[in-house]
Design a protein around this motif. Structure first.
Motif, PDB file in Angstrom:
ATOM      1  N   GLN A  56      14.578 -17.989   2.837  1.00  0.00           N
ATOM      2  CA  GLN A  56      15.200 -16.674   2.836  1.00  0.00           C
ATOM      3  C   GLN A  56      16.647 -16.749   2.359  1.00  0.00           C
ATOM      4  O   GLN A  56      17.372 -17.687   2.690  1.00  0.00           O
TER       5      GLN A  56
ATOM      6  N   ILE B 120      16.714  -4.083   6.479  1.00  0.00           N
ATOM      7  CA  ILE B 120      15.290  -4.131   6.186  1.00  0.00           C
ATOM      8  C   ILE B 120      14.806  -2.724   5.864  1.00  0.00           C
ATOM      9  O   ILE B 120      15.105  -1.771   6.596  1.00  0.00           O
TER      10      ILE B 120
ATOM     11  N   LYS C 267      11.356  -0.353   4.528  1.00  0.00           N
ATOM     12  CA  LYS C 267       9.927  -0.228   4.253  1.00  0.00           C
ATOM     13  C   LYS C 267       9.679   1.168   3.684  1.00  0.00           C
ATOM     14  O   LYS C 267       9.745   2.174   4.397  1.00  0.00           O
TER      15      LYS C 267
ATOM     16  N   CYS D 217       7.541  -3.770  -6.119  1.00  0.00           N
ATOM     17  CA  CYS D 217       7.942  -3.513  -4.740  1.00  0.00           C
ATOM     18  C   CYS D 217       6.946  -2.502  -4.186  1.00  0.00           C
ATOM     19  O   CYS D 217       6.939  -1.341  -4.608  1.00  0.00           O
TER      20      CYS D 217
ATOM     21  N   GLU E 267       5.602  -2.231   2.671  1.00  0.00           N
ATOM     22  CA  GLU E 267       5.904  -3.658   2.666  1.00  0.00           C
ATOM     23  C   GLU E 267       7.387  -3.829   2.988  1.00  0.00           C
ATOM     24  O   GLU E 267       8.251  -3.352   2.248  1.00  0.00           O
TER      25      GLU E 267
ATOM     26  N   VAL F 137      10.943  -5.076   2.971  1.00  0.00           N
ATOM     27  CA  VAL F 137      11.765  -5.861   2.051  1.00  0.00           C
ATOM     28  C   VAL F 137      13.206  -5.848   2.558  1.00  0.00           C
ATOM     29  O   VAL F 137      13.639  -4.902   3.232  1.00  0.00           O
ATOM     30  N   THR F 138      13.929  -6.901   2.233  1.00  0.00           N
ATOM     31  CA  THR F 138      15.334  -6.989   2.603  1.00  0.00           C
ATOM     32  C   THR F 138      16.193  -6.513   1.450  1.00  0.00           C
ATOM     33  O   THR F 138      16.014  -6.948   0.309  1.00  0.00           O
TER      34      THR F 138
ATOM     35  N   PHE G  47      16.829  -6.552  -3.771  1.00  0.00           N
ATOM     36  CA  PHE G  47      15.689  -6.401  -2.882  1.00  0.00           C
ATOM     37  C   PHE G  47      14.938  -7.733  -2.880  1.00  0.00           C
ATOM     38  O   PHE G  47      14.540  -8.232  -3.941  1.00  0.00           O
ATOM     39  N   VAL G  48      14.710  -8.298  -1.681  1.00  0.00           N
ATOM     40  CA  VAL G  48      14.099  -9.617  -1.573  1.00  0.00           C
ATOM     41  C   VAL G  48      12.937  -9.571  -0.586  1.00  0.00           C
ATOM     42  O   VAL G  48      13.026  -8.929   0.473  1.00  0.00           O
ATOM     43  N   LYS G  49      11.856 -10.271  -0.930  1.00  0.00           N
ATOM     44  CA  LYS G  49      10.693 -10.414  -0.057  1.00  0.00           C
ATOM     45  C   LYS G  49      10.239 -11.866  -0.102  1.00  0.00           C
ATOM     46  O   LYS G  49       9.990 -12.407  -1.184  1.00  0.00           O
ATOM     47  N   ASP G  50      10.154 -12.515   1.052  1.00  0.00           N
ATOM     48  CA  ASP G  50       9.729 -13.920   1.133  1.00  0.00           C
ATOM     49  C   ASP G  50      10.553 -14.819   0.225  1.00  0.00           C
ATOM     50  O   ASP G  50      10.033 -15.740  -0.410  1.00  0.00           O
TER      51      ASP G  50
ATOM     52  N   LYS H 124      12.761  -9.062  -5.801  1.00  0.00           N
ATOM     53  CA  LYS H 124      11.908  -8.023  -6.378  1.00  0.00           C
ATOM     54  C   LYS H 124      12.646  -7.239  -7.461  1.00  0.00           C
ATOM     55  O   LYS H 124      12.105  -6.957  -8.525  1.00  0.00           O
TER      56      LYS H 124
END
Length: 282
Positions: A166, A174, A176, A245, A249, A251-252, A266-269, A273
């Motif tokens: 991360q 966060i 969604k 995106c 879901e 996303v940060t 925007f970041v996921k895992d 993104k």
């Protein structure tokens, strides 16, 4: 492939001299609806005095009089001489916003002039660059470029299954996105693209579900930055859409200070993104 490139180049020659003019008044209704929506997405009430960075995405929009099979306006899509689509899919891949002057406010009349700036064929794909210039009275207040990818290939999720480390941010939250929020933005931005509301269509495109539109992501990034740094005046935002995106879901959304400006992503895992660099005026 050679025939496709030839037809695309012929289309590029035909459209090179085209110029679209979109006149619009920045109405308090649209501004209020979008502000409420973004406050909801960000789960925070933002000061109404913040400049309207990126609000041109819901004003000065396309007319939607000539829709493609994917539901989006074909006025700048590569077509053959009979008006048939040369590509099955389109994606908004990148853009740049240069705020020459303060963004519009409620009641401002803004004229947008738009041209196809470039057409680049790469393999079986075509990258179409769009340039837009916004005027308030006699003054240019915003210059925008955007790049759309046209392709006949279905979406291929090439990312590995592993979750990357991360990223650390100076500021983060966060988010969604819900389908209802996206549909409200679709209505405000006059966007009928099926990938932003039709789950069955998305799955036929090898997408997991409905994806959040690029302009909505850009608006949220600008809004979040302005809420964290209300005393800084944004000069430029150069961004890329790297991966879909999806709605529902988590996303940060984060900001880091870097050399030359601020990185907003925007970041996921651990994977970016969508994101880009914000520079400010001195």
């Amino acid at each position: 492939m050679a025939a496709l490139k030839s037809q695309t180049r012929k289309w590029a020659e035909r459209i090179a001299a085209a110029n679209w003019i979109w006149n619009d008044t920045y109405s308090i209704g649209g501004i209020n609806h979008l502000s409420v929506l973004m406050d909801e997405v960000l789960s925070k009430k933002v000061k109404p005095s913040l400049p309207l960075y990126g609000f041109q995405f819901i004003f000065n929009t396309q007319s939607n009089t000539r829709l493609g099979l994917d539901g989006y306006d074909n006025y700048q899509a590569p077509l053959d001489e009979d008006g048939n689509e040369l590509y099955k899919r389109r994606m908004w891949v990148s853009g740049n916003l240069e705020f020459v002057d303060l963004p519009p406010k409620a009641g401002d009349v803004v004229l947008c002039s738009e041209i196809v700036l470039s057409v680049r064929c790469l393999g079986s794909n075509a990258f179409v660059g769009i340039a837009r210039e916004f005027q308030r009275g006699e003054s240019v207040i915003l210059r925008e470029t955007r790049t759309l990818l046209y392709t006949n290939e279905p979406y291929n999720d090439r990312k590995p299954d592993l979750i990357l480390q991360q990223k650390e941010f100076s500021h983060s939250t966060i988010i969604k996105f819900t389908l209802a929020q996206l549909m409200r933005f679709n209505a405000l931005s006059y966007n009928l693209h099926k990938i932003h509301h039709d789950k069955a269509f998305c799955m036929r495109e090898n997408l997991k579900t409905v994806i959040v539109s690029g302009p909505f992501l850009v608006l949220i990034m600008l809004r979040y930055f302005a809420s964290i740094y209300p005393n800084l005046r944004i000069h430029q935002f150069k961004y890329k859409n790297r991966e879909p995106c999806y709605i529902d879901e988590g996303v940060t959304l984060g900001i880091n200070v870097v050399e030359g400006g601020y990185l907003v992503e925007f970041v996921k895992d651990g994977r970016v993104k969508c994101g880009g660099m914000i520079t400010i005026r001195d």
